[in-house]
Design a protein around this motif. Structure first.
Motif, PDB file in Angstrom:
ATOM      1  N   ALA A 217      67.471   9.440  58.107  1.00  0.00           N
ATOM      2  CA  ALA A 217      66.177   8.871  57.719  1.00  0.00           C
ATOM      3  C   ALA A 217      65.088   9.916  57.907  1.00  0.00           C
ATOM      4  CB  ALA A 217      65.875   7.657  58.595  1.00  0.00           C
ATOM      5  N   GLU A 218      64.119   9.877  57.002  1.00  0.00           N
ATOM      6  CA  GLU A 218      62.968  10.772  57.156  1.00  0.00           C
ATOM      7  C   GLU A 218      61.713   9.936  57.046  1.00  0.00           C
ATOM      8  OE1 GLU A 218      63.354  14.870  55.333  1.00  0.00           O
ATOM      9  OE2 GLU A 218      64.477  13.639  53.927  1.00  0.00           O
ATOM     10  N   PHE A 219      60.724  10.266  57.855  1.00  0.00           N
ATOM     11  CA  PHE A 219      59.442   9.565  57.718  1.00  0.00           C
ATOM     12  C   PHE A 219      58.625  10.186  56.591  1.00  0.00           C
ATOM     13  CE2 PHE A 219      54.905   9.115  58.756  1.00  0.00           C
ATOM     14  CZ  PHE A 219      54.811   7.749  58.520  1.00  0.00           C
ATOM     15  N   LEU A 220      58.765  11.486  56.424  1.00  0.00           N
ATOM     16  CA  LEU A 220      57.969  12.172  55.398  1.00  0.00           C
ATOM     17  C   LEU A 220      58.347  11.704  53.998  1.00  0.00           C
ATOM     18  CD1 LEU A 220      57.937  15.870  56.665  1.00  0.00           C
ATOM     19  CD2 LEU A 220      56.095  14.174  56.781  1.00  0.00           C
ATOM     20  N   GLY A 221      57.381  11.805  53.102  1.00  0.00           N
ATOM     21  CA  GLY A 221      57.672  11.544  51.693  1.00  0.00           C
ATOM     22  C   GLY A 221      58.114  12.845  51.043  1.00  0.00           C
ATOM     23  N   VAL A 222      57.814  13.010  49.756  1.00  0.00           N
ATOM     24  CA  VAL A 222      58.288  14.227  49.085  1.00  0.00           C
ATOM     25  C   VAL A 222      57.325  15.406  49.259  1.00  0.00           C
ATOM     26  CG1 VAL A 222      59.768  13.091  47.421  1.00  0.00           C
ATOM     27  CG2 VAL A 222      57.376  13.490  46.852  1.00  0.00           C
ATOM     28  N   GLU A 223      56.208  15.170  49.922  1.00  0.00           N
ATOM     29  CA  GLU A 223      55.241  16.242  50.197  1.00  0.00           C
ATOM     30  C   GLU A 223      54.864  16.992  48.920  1.00  0.00           C
ATOM     31  OE1 GLU A 223      54.455  16.759  53.994  1.00  0.00           O
ATOM     32  OE2 GLU A 223      54.919  14.734  53.369  1.00  0.00           O
ATOM     33  N   GLU A 224      54.940  18.341  48.974  1.00  0.00           N
ATOM     34  CA  GLU A 224      54.523  19.098  47.765  1.00  0.00           C
ATOM     35  C   GLU A 224      55.691  19.328  46.810  1.00  0.00           C
ATOM     36  OE1 GLU A 224      53.700  20.954  50.883  1.00  0.00           O
ATOM     37  OE2 GLU A 224      52.007  19.572  50.945  1.00  0.00           O
ATOM     38  N   PRO A 345      60.958   4.446  58.567  1.00  0.00           N
ATOM     39  CA  PRO A 345      60.011   4.359  59.688  1.00  0.00           C
ATOM     40  C   PRO A 345      59.966   5.586  60.586  1.00  0.00           C
ATOM     41  CG  PRO A 345      61.339   2.381  59.529  1.00  0.00           C
ATOM     42  CD  PRO A 345      61.924   3.359  58.566  1.00  0.00           C
ATOM     43  N   THR A 346      61.028   6.379  60.606  1.00  0.00           N
ATOM     44  CA  THR A 346      61.050   7.489  61.542  1.00  0.00           C
ATOM     45  C   THR A 346      62.030   8.558  61.060  1.00  0.00           C
ATOM     46  OG1 THR A 346      61.359   8.013  63.887  1.00  0.00           O
ATOM     47  CG2 THR A 346      62.914   6.475  62.956  1.00  0.00           C
ATOM     48  N   ARG A 347      61.985   9.740  61.689  1.00  0.00           N
ATOM     49  CA  ARG A 347      62.958  10.772  61.335  1.00  0.00           C
ATOM     50  C   ARG A 347      64.111  10.693  62.330  1.00  0.00           C
ATOM     51  NH1 ARG A 347      63.516  16.451  63.091  1.00  0.00           N
ATOM     52  NH2 ARG A 347      64.791  17.501  61.525  1.00  0.00           N
ATOM     53  N   PRO A 469      65.237  -0.846  50.926  1.00  0.00           N
ATOM     54  CA  PRO A 469      65.278  -2.152  50.271  1.00  0.00           C
ATOM     55  C   PRO A 469      66.097  -3.162  51.081  1.00  0.00           C
ATOM     56  CG  PRO A 469      66.179  -0.405  48.857  1.00  0.00           C
ATOM     57  CD  PRO A 469      65.857   0.224  50.159  1.00  0.00           C
ATOM     58  N   LYS A 470      65.702  -4.422  50.981  1.00  0.00           N
ATOM     59  CA  LYS A 470      66.450  -5.425  51.754  1.00  0.00           C
ATOM     60  C   LYS A 470      67.881  -5.578  51.233  1.00  0.00           C
ATOM     61  CE  LYS A 470      64.585  -9.546  49.393  1.00  0.00           C
ATOM     62  NZ  LYS A 470      64.683  -8.876  48.107  1.00  0.00           N
ATOM     63  N   GLU A 471      68.072  -5.177  49.971  1.00  0.00           N
ATOM     64  CA  GLU A 471      69.422  -5.254  49.400  1.00  0.00           C
ATOM     65  C   GLU A 471      70.392  -4.352  50.179  1.00  0.00           C
ATOM     66  OE1 GLU A 471      66.662  -5.148  47.749  1.00  0.00           O
ATOM     67  OE2 GLU A 471      66.750  -6.969  46.528  1.00  0.00           O
ATOM     68  N   ALA A 472      69.850  -3.316  50.831  1.00  0.00           N
ATOM     69  CA  ALA A 472      70.724  -2.447  51.626  1.00  0.00           C
ATOM     70  C   ALA A 472      71.201  -3.180  52.880  1.00  0.00           C
ATOM     71  CB  ALA A 472      69.986  -1.170  52.020  1.00  0.00           C
ATOM     72  N   ASP A 473      70.384  -4.113  53.356  1.00  0.00           N
ATOM     73  CA  ASP A 473      70.821  -4.923  54.501  1.00  0.00           C
ATOM     74  C   ASP A 473      71.899  -5.900  54.064  1.00  0.00           C
ATOM     75  OD1 ASP A 473      68.859  -3.568  55.795  1.00  0.00           O
ATOM     76  OD2 ASP A 473      67.436  -5.245  55.869  1.00  0.00           O
ATOM     77  N   THR A 474      71.712  -6.395  52.829  1.00  0.00           N
ATOM     78  CA  THR A 474      72.696  -7.345  52.313  1.00  0.00           C
ATOM     79  C   THR A 474      74.072  -6.703  52.184  1.00  0.00           C
ATOM     80  OG1 THR A 474      70.855  -8.171  51.019  1.00  0.00           O
ATOM     81  CG2 THR A 474      73.029  -9.032  50.452  1.00  0.00           C
ATOM     82  N   LEU A 475      74.057  -5.402  51.876  1.00  0.00           N
ATOM     83  CA  LEU A 475      75.323  -4.663  51.739  1.00  0.00           C
ATOM     84  C   LEU A 475      76.183  -4.869  52.979  1.00  0.00           C
ATOM     85  CD1 LEU A 475      76.304  -2.542  49.638  1.00  0.00           C
ATOM     86  CD2 LEU A 475      75.314  -0.772  51.076  1.00  0.00           C
ATOM     87  N   GLU A 482      75.573  -5.519  60.471  1.00  0.00           N
ATOM     88  CA  GLU A 482      74.196  -5.068  60.212  1.00  0.00           C
ATOM     89  C   GLU A 482      74.010  -3.616  60.621  1.00  0.00           C
ATOM     90  OE1 GLU A 482      71.912  -6.971  64.030  1.00  0.00           O
ATOM     91  OE2 GLU A 482      72.022  -8.164  62.176  1.00  0.00           O
ATOM     92  N   TRP A 483      73.021  -2.987  59.988  1.00  0.00           N
ATOM     93  CA  TRP A 483      72.685  -1.604  60.326  1.00  0.00           C
ATOM     94  C   TRP A 483      72.141  -1.551  61.736  1.00  0.00           C
ATOM     95  CZ3 TRP A 483      73.913   2.087  56.865  1.00  0.00           C
ATOM     96  CH2 TRP A 483      73.877   1.813  55.505  1.00  0.00           C
ATOM     97  N   ARG A 484      72.277  -0.413  62.365  1.00  0.00           N
ATOM     98  CA  ARG A 484      71.522  -0.183  63.582  1.00  0.00           C
ATOM     99  C   ARG A 484      70.160   0.364  63.149  1.00  0.00           C
ATOM    100  NH1 ARG A 484      70.947   2.315  68.813  1.00  0.00           N
ATOM    101  NH2 ARG A 484      70.231   4.360  68.184  1.00  0.00           N
ATOM    102  N   PHE A 485      69.100  -0.136  63.730  1.00  0.00           N
ATOM    103  CA  PHE A 485      67.768   0.368  63.371  1.00  0.00           C
ATOM    104  C   PHE A 485      67.229   1.196  64.533  1.00  0.00           C
ATOM    105  CE2 PHE A 485      68.273  -3.451  60.741  1.00  0.00           C
ATOM    106  CZ  PHE A 485      68.173  -2.829  59.497  1.00  0.00           C
ATOM    107  N   PRO A 486      67.428   2.494  64.477  1.00  0.00           N
ATOM    108  CA  PRO A 486      67.140   3.328  65.646  1.00  0.00           C
ATOM    109  C   PRO A 486      65.674   3.736  65.742  1.00  0.00           C
ATOM    110  CG  PRO A 486      68.140   4.649  63.906  1.00  0.00           C
ATOM    111  CD  PRO A 486      67.904   3.288  63.340  1.00  0.00           C
ATOM    112  N   CYS A 487      64.841   2.892  66.282  1.00  0.00           N
ATOM    113  CA  CYS A 487      63.434   3.275  66.369  1.00  0.00           C
ATOM    114  C   CYS A 487      63.041   3.574  67.806  1.00  0.00           C
ATOM    115  CB  CYS A 487      62.540   2.193  65.816  1.00  0.00           C
ATOM    116  SG  CYS A 487      61.911   2.701  64.223  1.00  0.00           S
TER     117      CYS A 487
END
Ligand code: BG6
Length: 487
Positions: A217-224, A345-347, A469-475, A482-487
């Motif tokens: 996971a990355e918090f950053l978007g696509v930047e430049e 949410p986080t890197r 997307p919530k559809e990824a949780d449905t997977l 369920e996924w682990r949400f490491p925050c």
């Protein structure tokens, strides 16, 4: 052991990668006394600079981004040189050859040379051809190595064409394809952790493991980098290379030895065992998403389509989640849920091994299952989660942790991925570089996704700063997981 004296030629020397990653990596290697006695770094690009102007520019960039020791930095800068070159003009390479002859003599390199392609991919096949026209691929006097940055191809067909072109002028043992995830300390630790510990190795298979999660996971978007990213998407940018490499380290069989051939033979073997994706997998087991604008902790984060260089109606995915299988003796039937995305949410990059329950639930029916969490970054470490009896009456269980952090080790002087890989390439160790057949195997595996994503049935939106997307949780929910949400 230090590398032999050598020259490093960086094509794309005025670019971002050279400033942000390569020169800082060389500087740290130098400051830690890990480079050869004598060496020269020759930057090459179209822009005209004198040696001194090139040094000043890189020095200023290093001072701005790092804590540097001025005397060491000045000494390091003396090893930097520059040659302006029209990289598409074969005649112009005579200048490069001349410069290399001089620098080679001054530094007693015996002809040992590394060529680093930090250029746009369109030059990956042009530069080797021009080098070869001037005999700069010839190893009769000193080794000649070619380091190729990702993206290595755009799809299966283009990767094969590129490979063929490179092989016309350089032999496979001369080609080092960088996947910087393989240079990460904790990715390499996967091997030590698995194969040096009698306590985990026997459990590492379908008999004891229920499923595996891999998250980058990355918090950053696509930047430049919107212009590049919009043509690539998460599947090409992260999934095809970094994630499949990490997955292979988790799933591969033990190599006969830790050397380039044995290791990479096993990596390719497991990649060739990925269960090919069927039509129904693409519809049911794949989730593609794109981030939308959102306010996160008081900041307004723009949506992907508002990013610079991105088309207003872009259908490029910034998130991919996939349930995949490996068809071999060890892993048959064990799902691997793999996801990566920007603006999550986080890197964090981590692998979670979920173990099966004990055969007979003697205590509470919802007793926790054992989990092993291998944190690749940040806060590198290993976390084990298991059940303990809750103090007091009865036999209620409770999930607790055993947590190891790399930073608690005394030897915390970890090399960054680029430092490790540059050093290995100068020593001629290709163990942590992707071999041609591995790159092909990964492209072959993702090719159906590339075709599907041209015109995806669904591209789900997710608010920037959420877990996709919530559809990824449905997977996972469809499999009562369920996924682990490491925050
Ligand atoms: C690069 C991708 O290969 O890896 C980037 O092109 C991504 O989009 C980066 O941000 C992530 O690397 P790391 O080391 O920060 O996890």
């Amino acid at each position: 052991v230090k590398p032999e004296n050598n020259c490093i030629v960086i094509f794309g020397a005025s670019g971002d990668l050279t400033h942000r990653k390569l020169i800082p990596a060389f500087y740290h290697l130098y400051a830690n006394g890990l480079l050869s006695e004598k060496f020269a770094i020759l930057g090459v690009s179209r822009t005209e600079y004198s040696d001194q102007a090139f040094r000043d520019k890189l020095k200023a960039a290093l001072e701005a981004s790092e804590k540097v020791d001025e005397a060491t930095l000045d000494a390091f800068c003396q090893h930097l040189h520059y040659q302006a070159l029209n990289t598409s003009d074969v005649e112009d390479y005579a200048k490069l050859k001349h410069r290399l002859d001089d620098l080679g003599q001054q530094n007693d390199t015996q002809g040992n040379t590394t060529f680093y392609l930090a250029t746009p991919p369109s030059l990956y096949s042009v530069i080797p051809e021009c080098l070869a026209a001037h005999g700069l691929n010839d190893e009769s006097q000193g080794w000649k190595r070619l380091i190729v940055e990702k993206p290595f191809g755009y799809d299966l067909a283009s990767a094969e064409v590129l490979d063929e072109k490179l092989h016309q002028h350089f032999k496979e043992h001369q080609i080092y394809r960088i996947d910087h995830y393989l240079g990460k300390e904790t990715v390499q630790n996967l091997l030590v952790f698995r194969f040096a510990n009698g306590m985990f190795e026997p459990l590492w298979n379908r008999n004891f493991i229920d499923y595996v999660e891999i998250t980058a996971a990355e918090f950053l978007g696509v930047e430049e980098r919107g212009g590049y990213y919009d043509g690539a998407g998460a599947v090409r940018d992260m999934f095809q290379n970094h994630l499949l490499q990490v997955l292979s380290m988790v799933a591969m069989e033990p190599p006969a030895a830790i050397n380039a051939d044995s290791m990479r033979d096993e990596v390719v073997k497991v990649m060739n065992s990925f269960q090919p994706l069927s039509e129904s997998d693409l519809h049911n087991n794949l989730v593609l998403g794109q981030y939308t604008a959102s306010d996160v902790r008081g900041d307004h984060l723009p949506g992907y389509r508002e990013e610079q260089g991105v088309a207003d109606d872009s259908r490029t995915e910034t998130y991919v989640g996939l349930k995949m299988f490996i068809d071999n003796w060890r892993w048959s039937g064990v799902p691997f849920y793999v996801r990566t995305g920007k603006r999550l949410p986080t890197r964090v990059t981590e692998v979670v091994i979920h173990f099966k329950k004990t055969p007979h639930p003697m205590f509470s029916a919802n007793a926790p299952k054992n989990k092993l969490i291998i944190r690749i970054q940040p806060d590198e470490g290993i976390l084990m989660r298991f059940g303990l009896k809750k103090p007091g009456a009865g036999f209620e269980s409770k999930e607790v942790s055993m947590d190891f952090h790399y930073e608690s080790l005394e030897e915390t002087n970890m090399l960054t991925a680029y430092e490790r890989l540059l050093l290995d390439s100068m020593k001629g160790d290709a163990t942590l570089f992707a071999r041609s057949d591995a790159v092909t195997a990964c492209w072959k595996y993702v090719q159906p996704i590339l075709e599907y994503k041209e015109n995806p049935e669904h591209l789900y939106g997710y608010a920037a700063g959420t877990w996709g997307p919530k559809e990824a949780d449905t997977l996972l929910a469809n499999d009562q997981r369920e996924w682990r949400f490491p925050c």
